[in-house]
Design a protein around this motif. Structure first.
Motif, PDB file in Angstrom:
ATOM      1  N   LYS A   1      -7.465  -1.249  -1.397  1.00  0.00           N
ATOM      2  CA  LYS A   1      -8.029  -2.483  -0.847  1.00  0.00           C
ATOM      3  C   LYS A   1      -9.058  -3.104  -1.789  1.00  0.00           C
ATOM      4  O   LYS A   1      -9.170  -4.332  -1.871  1.00  0.00           O
ATOM      5  CB  LYS A   1      -8.663  -2.209   0.518  1.00  0.00           C
ATOM      6  CG  LYS A   1      -7.645  -1.976   1.624  1.00  0.00           C
ATOM      7  CD  LYS A   1      -8.332  -1.793   2.970  1.00  0.00           C
ATOM      8  CE  LYS A   1      -7.315  -1.676   4.092  1.00  0.00           C
ATOM      9  NZ  LYS A   1      -7.970  -1.512   5.417  1.00  0.00           N
TER      10      LYS A   1
ATOM     11  N   ARG B   1       1.199   3.770  -3.211  1.00  0.00           N
ATOM     12  CA  ARG B   1       0.823   5.166  -2.950  1.00  0.00           C
ATOM     13  C   ARG B   1       1.934   6.113  -3.375  1.00  0.00           C
ATOM     14  O   ARG B   1       1.674   7.162  -3.983  1.00  0.00           O
ATOM     15  CB  ARG B   1       0.507   5.348  -1.464  1.00  0.00           C
ATOM     16  CG  ARG B   1       0.118   6.782  -1.088  1.00  0.00           C
ATOM     17  CD  ARG B   1      -0.265   6.885   0.372  1.00  0.00           C
ATOM     18  NE  ARG B   1       0.813   6.462   1.255  1.00  0.00           N
ATOM     19  CZ  ARG B   1       0.725   6.472   2.586  1.00  0.00           C
ATOM     20  NH1 ARG B   1      -0.399   6.851   3.170  1.00  0.00           N
ATOM     21  NH2 ARG B   1       1.745   6.078   3.321  1.00  0.00           N
TER      22      ARG B   1
ATOM     23  N   TRP C   1       0.849  -1.195   0.000  1.00  0.00           N
ATOM     24  CA  TRP C   1       0.000   0.000   0.000  1.00  0.00           C
ATOM     25  C   TRP C   1       0.883   1.242   0.000  1.00  0.00           C
ATOM     26  O   TRP C   1       0.690   2.156  -0.799  1.00  0.00           O
ATOM     27  CB  TRP C   1      -0.934  -0.012   1.202  1.00  0.00           C
ATOM     28  CG  TRP C   1      -1.323   1.341   1.740  1.00  0.00           C
ATOM     29  CD1 TRP C   1      -1.087   1.815   2.997  1.00  0.00           C
ATOM     30  CD2 TRP C   1      -2.017   2.397   1.055  1.00  0.00           C
ATOM     31  NE1 TRP C   1      -1.573   3.096   3.136  1.00  0.00           N
ATOM     32  CE2 TRP C   1      -2.151   3.477   1.958  1.00  0.00           C
ATOM     33  CE3 TRP C   1      -2.515   2.536  -0.238  1.00  0.00           C
ATOM     34  CZ2 TRP C   1      -2.771   4.675   1.612  1.00  0.00           C
ATOM     35  CZ3 TRP C   1      -3.141   3.738  -0.587  1.00  0.00           C
ATOM     36  CH2 TRP C   1      -3.269   4.787   0.334  1.00  0.00           C
ATOM     37  N   GLU C   2       1.881   1.271   0.861  1.00  0.00           N
ATOM     38  CA  GLU C   2       2.792   2.413   0.918  1.00  0.00           C
ATOM     39  C   GLU C   2       3.582   2.549  -0.380  1.00  0.00           C
ATOM     40  O   GLU C   2       3.811   3.665  -0.875  1.00  0.00           O
ATOM     41  CB  GLU C   2       3.731   2.248   2.115  1.00  0.00           C
ATOM     42  CG  GLU C   2       3.001   2.273   3.454  1.00  0.00           C
ATOM     43  CD  GLU C   2       3.866   1.827   4.614  1.00  0.00           C
ATOM     44  OE1 GLU C   2       5.055   1.511   4.378  1.00  0.00           O
ATOM     45  OE2 GLU C   2       3.362   1.789   5.753  1.00  0.00           O
TER      46      GLU C   2
ATOM     47  N   ASP D   1      -3.449  10.885  -6.013  1.00  0.00           N
ATOM     48  CA  ASP D   1      -3.592  10.741  -4.563  1.00  0.00           C
ATOM     49  C   ASP D   1      -4.364   9.447  -4.304  1.00  0.00           C
ATOM     50  O   ASP D   1      -5.585   9.450  -4.158  1.00  0.00           O
ATOM     51  CB  ASP D   1      -4.331  11.950  -3.988  1.00  0.00           C
ATOM     52  CG  ASP D   1      -4.394  11.912  -2.470  1.00  0.00           C
ATOM     53  OD1 ASP D   1      -3.639  11.123  -1.864  1.00  0.00           O
ATOM     54  OD2 ASP D   1      -5.215  12.650  -1.891  1.00  0.00           O
ATOM     55  N   LEU D   2      -3.644   8.348  -4.259  1.00  0.00           N
ATOM     56  CA  LEU D   2      -4.258   7.033  -4.115  1.00  0.00           C
ATOM     57  C   LEU D   2      -4.866   6.879  -2.725  1.00  0.00           C
ATOM     58  O   LEU D   2      -4.233   7.206  -1.722  1.00  0.00           O
ATOM     59  CB  LEU D   2      -3.202   5.951  -4.342  1.00  0.00           C
ATOM     60  CG  LEU D   2      -3.659   4.497  -4.353  1.00  0.00           C
ATOM     61  CD1 LEU D   2      -4.627   4.248  -5.495  1.00  0.00           C
ATOM     62  CD2 LEU D   2      -2.444   3.572  -4.472  1.00  0.00           C
ATOM     63  N   THR D   3      -6.092   6.384  -2.668  1.00  0.00           N
ATOM     64  CA  THR D   3      -6.748   6.177  -1.379  1.00  0.00           C
ATOM     65  C   THR D   3      -6.622   4.720  -0.956  1.00  0.00           C
ATOM     66  O   THR D   3      -6.529   3.817  -1.793  1.00  0.00           O
ATOM     67  CB  THR D   3      -8.240   6.540  -1.442  1.00  0.00           C
ATOM     68  OG1 THR D   3      -8.922   5.589  -2.277  1.00  0.00           O
ATOM     69  CG2 THR D   3      -8.431   7.946  -1.991  1.00  0.00           C
ATOM     70  N   VAL D   4      -6.638   4.497   0.345  1.00  0.00           N
ATOM     71  CA  VAL D   4      -6.542   3.137   0.849  1.00  0.00           C
ATOM     72  C   VAL D   4      -7.765   2.327   0.450  1.00  0.00           C
ATOM     73  O   VAL D   4      -7.682   1.108   0.238  1.00  0.00           O
ATOM     74  CB  VAL D   4      -6.341   3.137   2.381  1.00  0.00           C
ATOM     75  CG1 VAL D   4      -7.590   3.628   3.107  1.00  0.00           C
ATOM     76  CG2 VAL D   4      -5.923   1.758   2.874  1.00  0.00           C
ATOM     77  N   GLU D   5      -8.910   2.989   0.296  1.00  0.00           N
ATOM     78  CA  GLU D   5     -10.127   2.289  -0.123  1.00  0.00           C
ATOM     79  C   GLU D   5      -9.976   1.740  -1.543  1.00  0.00           C
ATOM     80  O   GLU D   5     -10.349   0.593  -1.818  1.00  0.00           O
ATOM     81  CB  GLU D   5     -11.338   3.220  -0.043  1.00  0.00           C
ATOM     82  CG  GLU D   5     -11.768   3.595   1.357  1.00  0.00           C
ATOM     83  CD  GLU D   5     -10.896   4.680   1.980  1.00  0.00           C
ATOM     84  OE1 GLU D   5     -10.969   4.852   3.209  1.00  0.00           O
ATOM     85  OE2 GLU D   5     -10.142   5.349   1.229  1.00  0.00           O
ATOM     86  N   ASP D   6      -9.423   2.564  -2.451  1.00  0.00           N
ATOM     87  CA  ASP D   6      -9.197   2.099  -3.817  1.00  0.00           C
ATOM     88  C   ASP D   6      -8.181   0.960  -3.843  1.00  0.00           C
ATOM     89  O   ASP D   6      -8.324  -0.008  -4.599  1.00  0.00           O
ATOM     90  CB  ASP D   6      -8.700   3.245  -4.701  1.00  0.00           C
ATOM     91  CG  ASP D   6      -9.811   4.219  -5.080  1.00  0.00           C
ATOM     92  OD1 ASP D   6     -10.991   3.830  -4.976  1.00  0.00           O
ATOM     93  OD2 ASP D   6      -9.490   5.352  -5.466  1.00  0.00           O
TER      94      ASP D   6
ATOM     95  N   GLU E   1      -4.355   4.548 -12.861  1.00  0.00           N
ATOM     96  CA  GLU E   1      -5.360   5.127 -13.761  1.00  0.00           C
ATOM     97  C   GLU E   1      -4.927   5.109 -15.225  1.00  0.00           C
ATOM     98  O   GLU E   1      -5.189   6.049 -15.981  1.00  0.00           O
ATOM     99  CB  GLU E   1      -5.701   6.551 -13.306  1.00  0.00           C
ATOM    100  CG  GLU E   1      -6.280   6.599 -11.899  1.00  0.00           C
ATOM    101  CD  GLU E   1      -6.575   8.005 -11.414  1.00  0.00           C
ATOM    102  OE1 GLU E   1      -6.382   8.966 -12.196  1.00  0.00           O
ATOM    103  OE2 GLU E   1      -6.998   8.151 -10.249  1.00  0.00           O
TER     104      GLU E   1
ATOM    105  N   ARG F   1       1.832   8.829  -6.481  1.00  0.00           N
ATOM    106  CA  ARG F   1       2.064  10.247  -6.203  1.00  0.00           C
ATOM    107  C   ARG F   1       3.243  10.794  -6.990  1.00  0.00           C
ATOM    108  O   ARG F   1       3.151  11.842  -7.639  1.00  0.00           O
ATOM    109  CB  ARG F   1       2.323  10.438  -4.704  1.00  0.00           C
ATOM    110  CG  ARG F   1       2.518  11.894  -4.278  1.00  0.00           C
ATOM    111  CD  ARG F   1       3.156  12.000  -2.908  1.00  0.00           C
ATOM    112  NE  ARG F   1       4.523  11.487  -2.899  1.00  0.00           N
ATOM    113  CZ  ARG F   1       5.580  12.173  -3.337  1.00  0.00           C
ATOM    114  NH1 ARG F   1       5.424  13.401  -3.839  1.00  0.00           N
ATOM    115  NH2 ARG F   1       6.784  11.645  -3.301  1.00  0.00           N
TER     116      ARG F   1
END
Length: 231
Positions: A49, A32, A28-29, A42-47, A65, A36
């Motif tokens: 997961k 992200r 995830w880190e 700005d990647l979200t943790v929801e996207d 994207e 960036r």
């Protein structure tokens, strides 16, 4: 002295990410930072997961994207790999070694790419040369939760004279359970990823809290308790 568990299976097949190694948080880190730094996303943790567990090329296409070619997005991601290494879950190497020492066929079927997994297995101290079969997302066009993801494994097992009824898949996610069940494999969940023991229980899968519970659960003394989730 550690107890010896007579195994109820000839072959034990593991998922890799979040089953044998801790992956989700560090990746995830990693993703992200790539999103960036290279693509201004700005990647979200929801996207993250929601898409975690997809084959690598599909994953980066969604997370970044489609901001570049797949090859360039792969290069961007790989450029930071060394900053975000995966680590083996506590006891993971020991479980694999003990299974092999007891004569089990040990294999890995994963949504990650086989070459990267092979490198990680060696780097983290797993007995990579003794693992009889490694299948990555780059070895098949079918992916979990599609049961056909296990078709190449089935061919390998048949060649080894190992029956499906004596084979179990160990994974951390419900897509692992669905794929294994559809393929006719027994399944054991480990609550080391996003799926809890309760979620496994509700889905009808037996599970253990960590890899420390795998050997006892795969042994004959517990063979009649397969509907029970072990916490």
């Amino acid at each position: 002295m550690q107890p010896s568990y007579p195994l109820d299976y000839e072959a034990v097949v593991f998922d890799f990410d979040d089953t044998l190694v801790a992956t989700m948080q560090v990746k995830w880190e990693h993703h992200r930072e790539v999103a960036r730094r290279w693509y201004g996303i700005d990647l979200t943790v929801e996207d993250f997961k929601a898409n975690w567990g997809k084959p690598f090329n599909e994953l980066i296409a969604v997370l970044y994207e489609n901001s570049d070619t797949v090859e360039n997005m792969r290069l961007a991601n790989r450029s930071l790999n060394s900053h975000y290494p995966k680590k083996a879950h506590p006891g993971a190497v020991d479980v694999v070694v003990r299974l092999l020492d007891q004569g089990a066929e040990v294999a890995v079927v994963t949504s990650a790419e086989a070459g990267e997994v092979a490198d990680d297995l060696s780097r983290l101290g797993f007995p990579a040369a003794r693992i009889g079969y490694l299948q990555g997302a780059d070895h098949t066009v079918r992916h979990k939760p599609d049961p056909a993801v296990f078709d190449p494994l089935k061919q390998h097992l048949r060649a080894r004279g190992v029956s499906l009824s004596s084979t179990i898949y160990v994974g951390d996610a419900l897509i692992d359970f669905c794929a294994a069940r559809g393929a006719g494999l027994d399944f054991l969940g480990v609550a080391t990823g996003m799926t809890s023991a309760e979620e496994f229980r509700v889905a009808g899968a037996r599970s253990v809290a960590s890899l420390a519970g795998v050997l006892p659960e795969l042994s004959r003394p517990r063979a009649t308790d397969r509907g029970r989730a072990i916490r």
